[in-house]
Enzyme design. Sequence first.
Site, PDB file in Angstrom:
ATOM      1  N   ARG A 123       0.824  -1.210   0.000  1.00 28.06           N
ATOM      2  CA  ARG A 123       0.000   0.000   0.000  1.00 28.06           C
ATOM      3  C   ARG A 123       0.857   1.258   0.000  1.00 28.06           C
ATOM      4  NH1 ARG A 123      -5.131  -0.458   3.539  1.00 28.06           N
ATOM      5  NH2 ARG A 123      -3.845  -0.303   5.398  1.00 28.06           N
ATOM      6  N   HIS A 163     -15.611   7.341  -0.940  1.00 29.38           N
ATOM      7  CA  HIS A 163     -14.737   8.347  -1.550  1.00 29.38           C
ATOM      8  C   HIS A 163     -15.430   9.695  -1.679  1.00 29.38           C
ATOM      9  CE1 HIS A 163     -13.027  10.431  -5.087  1.00 29.38           C
ATOM     10  NE2 HIS A 163     -11.890  10.084  -4.520  1.00 29.38           N
ATOM     11  N   ARG A 200     -16.365  50.922  -0.117  1.00 31.10           N
ATOM     12  CA  ARG A 200     -16.088  51.274  -1.519  1.00 31.10           C
ATOM     13  C   ARG A 200     -17.297  52.027  -2.056  1.00 31.10           C
ATOM     14  NH1 ARG A 200     -13.770  45.661  -1.153  1.00 31.10           N
ATOM     15  NH2 ARG A 200     -11.800  45.624  -2.302  1.00 31.10           N
ATOM     16  N   GLU A 234      -1.767  51.722  -3.153  1.00 27.69           N
ATOM     17  CA  GLU A 234      -1.959  50.546  -4.007  1.00 27.69           C
ATOM     18  C   GLU A 234      -1.099  50.620  -5.259  1.00 27.69           C
ATOM     19  OE1 GLU A 234      -6.286  50.233  -4.561  1.00 27.69           O
ATOM     20  OE2 GLU A 234      -6.422  52.393  -4.489  1.00 27.69           O
ATOM     21  N   GLY A 272      -3.739  48.686  -0.284  1.00 27.96           N
ATOM     22  CA  GLY A 272      -4.741  47.928  -1.045  1.00 27.96           C
ATOM     23  C   GLY A 272      -3.992  46.859  -1.809  1.00 27.96           C
ATOM     24  N   THR A 273      -3.979  45.646  -1.257  1.00 32.07           N
ATOM     25  CA  THR A 273      -3.099  44.631  -1.855  1.00 32.07           C
ATOM     26  C   THR A 273      -3.641  44.059  -3.164  1.00 32.07           C
ATOM     27  OG1 THR A 273      -4.067  43.077  -0.292  1.00 32.07           O
ATOM     28  CG2 THR A 273      -1.893  43.951   0.249  1.00 32.07           C
ATOM     29  N   ASN A 274      -4.909  44.323  -3.476  1.00 34.32           N
ATOM     30  CA  ASN A 274      -5.407  43.848  -4.785  1.00 34.32           C
ATOM     31  C   ASN A 274      -4.742  44.639  -5.910  1.00 34.32           C
ATOM     32  OD1 ASN A 274      -7.144  42.310  -3.258  1.00 34.32           O
ATOM     33  ND2 ASN A 274      -8.876  43.700  -3.500  1.00 34.32           N
ATOM     34  N   CYS A 308      -6.169  46.450   3.307  1.00 33.93           N
ATOM     35  CA  CYS A 308      -7.432  45.946   2.778  1.00 33.93           C
ATOM     36  C   CYS A 308      -7.046  45.176   1.525  1.00 33.93           C
ATOM     37  CB  CYS A 308      -8.357  47.068   2.350  1.00 33.93           C
ATOM     38  SG  CYS A 308      -8.885  48.099   3.693  1.00 33.93           S
TER      39      CYS A 308
HETATM   40  C1  PEP Z   1      -7.204  46.981  -3.316  1.00 33.78           C
HETATM   41  O1  PEP Z   1      -6.823  47.407  -4.385  1.00 33.78           O
HETATM   42  O2  PEP Z   1      -6.560  46.181  -2.640  1.00 33.78           O
HETATM   43  C2  PEP Z   1      -8.506  47.380  -2.791  1.00 33.78           C
HETATM   44  C3  PEP Z   1      -8.899  47.000  -1.596  1.00 33.78           C
HETATM   45  O3  PEP Z   1      -9.283  48.097  -3.633  1.00 33.78           O
HETATM   46  P1  PEP Z   1     -10.226  47.462  -4.752  1.00 33.78           P
HETATM   47  O4  PEP Z   1     -10.243  46.011  -4.512  1.00 33.78           O
HETATM   48  O5  PEP Z   1     -11.530  48.111  -4.543  1.00 33.78           O
HETATM   49  O6  PEP Z   1      -9.546  47.887  -5.995  1.00 33.78           O
HETATM   50 MG    MG Z   2      -7.845  49.129  -5.302  1.00 27.93          MG
END
Ligand code: PEP
Ligand code: MG
Length: 876
Positions: free
Chosen positions: A86, A446, A552, A742, A763-765, A829
């Site tokens: 196994r 499974h 936002r 950002e 703003g990490t996005n 954020c």
């Molecule tokens: C970001 O850019 O991280 C953010 C929080 O702003 P949005 O997602 O609204 O661009």
């Molecule tokens: Mg943003």
Amino acid sequence: MFNEGNASMNGLLGRKGANLAEMVNLKLPVPQGFTITTNACRRFYEEGKIIHPAIEQEILEALAALEHLTGKRFGHRENPLLVSVRSGSSISMPGMMDTILNLGLNDETVAFLVQNEANARFAYDSYRRFIQMFGSIVLDVDGNLFEEELERMKLNSGVELDSELNANHLLTLITTYKEIIVRETGEPFPQNPHTQLMMAIGAVFGSWYNQRAMIYRRIQKIPEHLGTAVTVQEMVFGNLGSTSGTGIAFTRHPSTGNNELFGEFILNAQGEDIVAGIRTPHPLSILKESMPDTFEQFRKAAHTLEQHYHDVQDIEFTVEDTRLYLLQTRAAKRTAAATIKIAVDMANEGLITREQAIMRIDPASLMPLMQYKIDPHADVHVIGYGMNASSGAATGIIVFDAEEAERQHRTGHSVILVRQETTPEDIHGMVASAGVLTTRGGVTSHAAVVARDLGIPSVVGCESFKVNLAERQLHTDSIVLQEGDVVTICGSTGRIIHGEVPLVPPTFTEEFCTLLAWANEYKTLAVYGSVNTPQEARFARKMGAEGVGLCRTELMFMDPVRLPIVARMMLAHSKRERRKALHKLIPLQKQDFLGIFRAMAGCEVTIRLIDPPLHEFLPNPATLALEIERARVAGDEDLLEEKEALQKRIDILHELNPSFGHRGCRIGITYPEVYEIQTRAIAEAALELKAEGITVYPRIIVPLVSHSREMKVVRENVVETLEQVFSVYLDRIDILVGAFVELPRACITADKMVEYADFLTFGTNDLTQSTYGFSRDDAEGRYLAYYLDNNILPENPFSVLDVDGVGELIKIGIERGRKTKPDIKIGVCGEHTSEKQSVRFLQEIGLDFISCLPHRVPSARIAAAQAAILKTRKPK
Ligand code: PEP
Ligand code: MG
């Protein structure tokens, strides 16, 4: 040998091997055996898929030792040793790799098993299964060829179940199977047990790279280099008659977490029968009734294991003629609800500490608990019941295979995958499904195990349903459903419901609340909610948000009434026209601010001035073209003129890359009236609530700043507007103005930025987009998937913070910002704020707060508590 290992040797022996060794050390009844290490697996691949002679020699030595321990001889016609071979890597991958049972059987040794008439059936069935497994797994013969012969034999003999075939049928089948092997491979089925063993070990090593294992590893982020160990263990037989059987049990309930031994047992069956869902098993009570002493022995062993491992165990066992054998123990996979209940209960029982309880929770796994459930008052049309295998409700269209599930998911459908039973090959379809429904198998099959692992609702063993694959239909005696019809499954109650049903928001158990309260005792990061409506603000606060980190404002306009007014504002030719649109919008927005402030009384509420990527607000050009054409055909001159003017304006405003276009503070600088009117609404709402005696802490944040002078200009305008409002209201309120960081330049120049900013939020996005130069909308659907599949990027940087790049920029921003303003409050954020690795990094670099969507607040609280615990535990 098992007695040379222990549980801590997991990396080398794989989890199965290490736990078997540990159980031997605990003097529990385990069939003897040995484990071939994961090092040997890596070596196997280094040598070009060959077992090195030195390793082969060690295997033979271990085999000799096993013969000595058991008093049996491998390949000997008197008392032959039979083994299972196994797989088992250090991270469990249920059913993903291959297993071979009954190895050591051949034309001679099978004769030993045929000691009497009753045993003949068992002996030939074991041999038949072995040839089939060996043929398909080791010799790569298409498994269907064996299945077809089995079906044919049943048909010709007039029986329905495998177990109804007699010894003669099975003997004939063995001959046919051997012929298949000669025909397909050109070689006879190997009779020499040593040859069988070495080939089987090679095949199990080889299964590390089979397709399902590779997909599973990718989803679960299990590194390739781990490799699998192989355990070779003396066979014990659960298919020896009515005093034998095989079972799987959990020391606590894997779905609810209740502290009760829970499991399933099949009399007169071999181990794989349960896992494969081939036969629907009975509850464990059948063992208690039929063999009370064996059950009691098992109960004690299960308790010993849980106390020893300080965690819920998932135990595989076999009873051979009333004698108990444990074949495997591992930490049980469980639903999110069970994880929480078990962690809190165990901490209360003193089995683990509160810290350990918190560390046991994967923040991402909490998401199913945030799922909506079927409204208990709803009028539902229940069309069947199955077993409640994985909690939560899911609605979707039914599909009958994994490929179709993937296809429908890709086109935006919510999908319920319906199978007779799932197999490891279905994994990609299960991942794409909102829920899984099977007509056979039990709660340890499974489908059930994988659904719980993936956190998707599942109902299994709905035996009143039949799947008709040829017609693509699911039917009971009273209803026929076609592929594409909508059903709702309730994985908490096992109900199958026709059509879509109303759902209600989640409620939380006492244990969940306790755990979150414990999390608050440890965490040092403040957790805020990112909300856009008063309703979301109330929900966020209920989830434990300590304020609003991001509102936002552009998203407040995304409804059918407001959106056309926003479009008018964005498309306005003149300041006057723009103001006119704004004056319609702002009273609506002010109502929302009032609601959010009220919901968050006593807490900070950070409102972001509008940041509209233009393309999200403007009419779709193709739709507009169609409307123009219609107006032309209808001869409606006024409408035509209006629509054409709109089209012209859109053409002028058209941007090639709206993600980095005329948005963020660039709007507020070029059209100052937009920010002015928003600021006015914020200040008025705050002062009106203040007058009512409600404490509010409004904050304003300026999006997408890259240069400190942008910040300077916007700040001055905001302050001027605030002063105007204060003078009208004859009252004042503190409203801090912060910068939303950002863009890389804002990070690098944070020392200058904070001259005009009272706080900073990353703003990490967008910071990820701008650091990589990836446009997220395009990247995720195209090259990013390729990057991830081919390991060019280890993780999706939009989900797990890229510490080396984006993280470094944040560090620079913090360091430079605090050089100018040592006490400045800094937060993040962005979608990374409830992901554990990212939060850990954010804690390390000294942030004050994180903000996430309301339903992620509990995950963020747990992630923050874990980060704090890990920080204090870190060696100096
Ligand atoms: C970001 O850019 O991280 C953010 C929080 O702003 P949005 O997602 O609204 O661009
Ligand atoms: Mg943003």
